[in-house]
Scaffold this motif. Structure first.
Motif, PDB file in Angstrom:
ATOM      1  N   ASP A 235     -22.051 -12.737  -3.495  1.00 50.01           N
ATOM      2  CA  ASP A 235     -21.431 -12.951  -4.933  1.00 50.01           C
ATOM      3  C   ASP A 235     -21.261 -11.770  -5.549  1.00 50.01           C
ATOM      4  O   ASP A 235     -22.331 -11.367  -6.182  1.00 50.01           O
ATOM      5  N   LEU A 236     -20.198 -10.868  -5.320  1.00 51.13           N
ATOM      6  CA  LEU A 236     -20.157  -9.584  -5.941  1.00 51.13           C
ATOM      7  C   LEU A 236     -20.181  -9.627  -7.368  1.00 51.13           C
ATOM      8  O   LEU A 236     -20.617  -8.640  -8.182  1.00 51.13           O
ATOM      9  N   ALA A 237     -19.516 -10.697  -8.040  1.00 46.48           N
ATOM     10  CA  ALA A 237     -19.612 -10.794  -9.445  1.00 46.48           C
ATOM     11  C   ALA A 237     -21.121 -10.745  -9.941  1.00 46.48           C
ATOM     12  O   ALA A 237     -22.075 -10.204 -10.813  1.00 46.48           O
ATOM     13  N   LYS A 238     -21.963 -11.644  -9.179  1.00 45.72           N
ATOM     14  CA  LYS A 238     -23.342 -11.896  -9.451  1.00 45.72           C
ATOM     15  C   LYS A 238     -24.023 -10.492  -9.269  1.00 45.72           C
ATOM     16  O   LYS A 238     -25.141 -10.137  -9.981  1.00 45.72           O
ATOM     17  N   GLU A 239     -23.749  -9.936  -8.189  1.00 44.97           N
ATOM     18  CA  GLU A 239     -24.489  -8.834  -7.650  1.00 44.97           C
ATOM     19  C   GLU A 239     -24.233  -7.542  -8.691  1.00 44.97           C
ATOM     20  O   GLU A 239     -25.016  -6.783  -8.805  1.00 44.97           O
ATOM     21  N   SER A 240     -22.928  -7.625  -9.097  1.00 47.11           N
ATOM     22  CA  SER A 240     -22.641  -6.329 -10.038  1.00 47.11           C
ATOM     23  C   SER A 240     -23.476  -6.637 -11.430  1.00 47.11           C
ATOM     24  O   SER A 240     -23.913  -5.514 -11.800  1.00 47.11           O
ATOM     25  N   ALA A 241     -23.624  -7.808 -11.849  1.00 46.80           N
ATOM     26  CA  ALA A 241     -24.394  -7.989 -13.077  1.00 46.80           C
ATOM     27  C   ALA A 241     -25.926  -7.568 -12.766  1.00 46.80           C
ATOM     28  O   ALA A 241     -26.408  -7.147 -13.578  1.00 46.80           O
ATOM     29  N   ARG A 242     -26.270  -7.879 -11.687  1.00 47.46           N
ATOM     30  CA  ARG A 242     -27.782  -7.730 -11.299  1.00 47.46           C
ATOM     31  C   ARG A 242     -27.820  -6.108 -11.178  1.00 47.46           C
ATOM     32  O   ARG A 242     -28.921  -5.417 -11.454  1.00 47.46           O
TER      33      ARG A 242
END
Length: 281
Positions: free
Chosen positions: A243-250
């Motif tokens: 999940d790139l959106a989630k990974e970006s936030a992380r």
């Protein structure tokens, strides 16, 4: 409480451990962003990776199934085109035979009708022999029955039977039916040929109906295989894609945590220098 010591800096050790953990997590997140996958190899999650690989194998095998179905459908469709040409020629031949059965015809007219009839007869042979796709002919004498792959392990086949529409075949009446030497040179033969061709028209229509049903079945199964492959690919994506959106936030969070860890390590390393003040006069 640990004693103050210049040999062992517990605070620095703990700060370094935390920083190393942060760096490891940061590397994992960056790898997920780079590959687009949360499970890119067996070491990420062996069980899920194995499941995904098995499903990829199934999806890849379905490409061969689609190729087989498409090739088979094309072969059947070419056979249908040839069969429809035969049916149209039979209609014209029946018209010629009916005209030649007229007792009032003169010799010249009967001869002309017979020549037209024989040309149409010979065209049947040409239409049948040319109804070939990829070297396969379903409507010639000894035609090939289609057995298309229907599943990913080849254990199921979709079969469409050959239909012999060649001159002299059972469908065209056999030896007493429409053959390569049939003619309407006399009123008697013309009258008999009307019935023969009428029967052949019905038999050819039945054969074409079987081929049409086979082509439709192949088309329906091809649609199903396309949907099945799409569903499998989507399922594999659900298992391994990140999940790139989630990974970006992380990633942003870990980068901040990394900076704080570096500062904490710096503070812990500087704490031992405070011991020097104890020895100043």
């Amino acid at each position: 409480m640990m004693p103050n010591s210049v040999n062992t800096n517990v605070g620095a050790m703990i700060a370094l451990q935390n920083l190393n953990m942060t760096n490891s997590d940061l590397m994992t997140v960056q790898n997920r962003i780079n590959t687009g996958k949360k499970i890119a190899s067996a070491k990420d999650n062996g069980a899920i990776w194995a499941i995904a690989q098995n499903q990829r194998a199934t999806s890849g095998s379905l490409n061969a199934v689609k190729d087989s179905l498409q090739r088979s459908q094309s072969t059947v469709d070419v056979a249908i085109a040839g069969g429809e040409a035969v049916s149209d020629l039979l209609l014209q031949m029946k018209e010629k035979a009916l005209a030649a059965s007229d007792s009032s015809l003169d010799t010249a007219s009967r001869t002309a009708l017979n020549e037209d009839f024989k040309a149409l007869r010979d065209q049947i042979g040409k239409s049948v022999s040319n109804a070939t796709f990829n070297g396969v002919n379903m409507i010639n004498s000894g035609g090939t029955t289609i057995a298309a792959l229907a599943n990913d392990d080849g254990s199921s086949k979709l079969t469409v039977s050959a239909q012999d529409l060649s001159l002299g075949s059972t469908i065209l009446g056999g030896g007493s039916g429409l053959t390569a030497t049939s003619s309407i040179g006399t009123q008697t033969t013309a009258g008999a040929m009307i019935t023969t061709i009428g029967t052949a028209i019905g038999a050819v229509s039945t054969a074409l109906s079987k081929l049409g049903t086979g082509s439709k079945s192949i088309g329906a199964h091809l649609t199903f295989i396309n949907k099945l492959q799409d569903s499998i690919d989507a399922g594999v994506g659900n298992l391994v894609d990140a999940d790139l959106a989630k990974e970006s936030a992380r990633l942003t969070s870990l980068q901040t945590k990394q900076q704080l860890g570096v500062q904490a390590l710096s503070i812990a390393n500087s704490s031992s220098s405070g011991l020097l003040s104890l020895f100043r006069g």
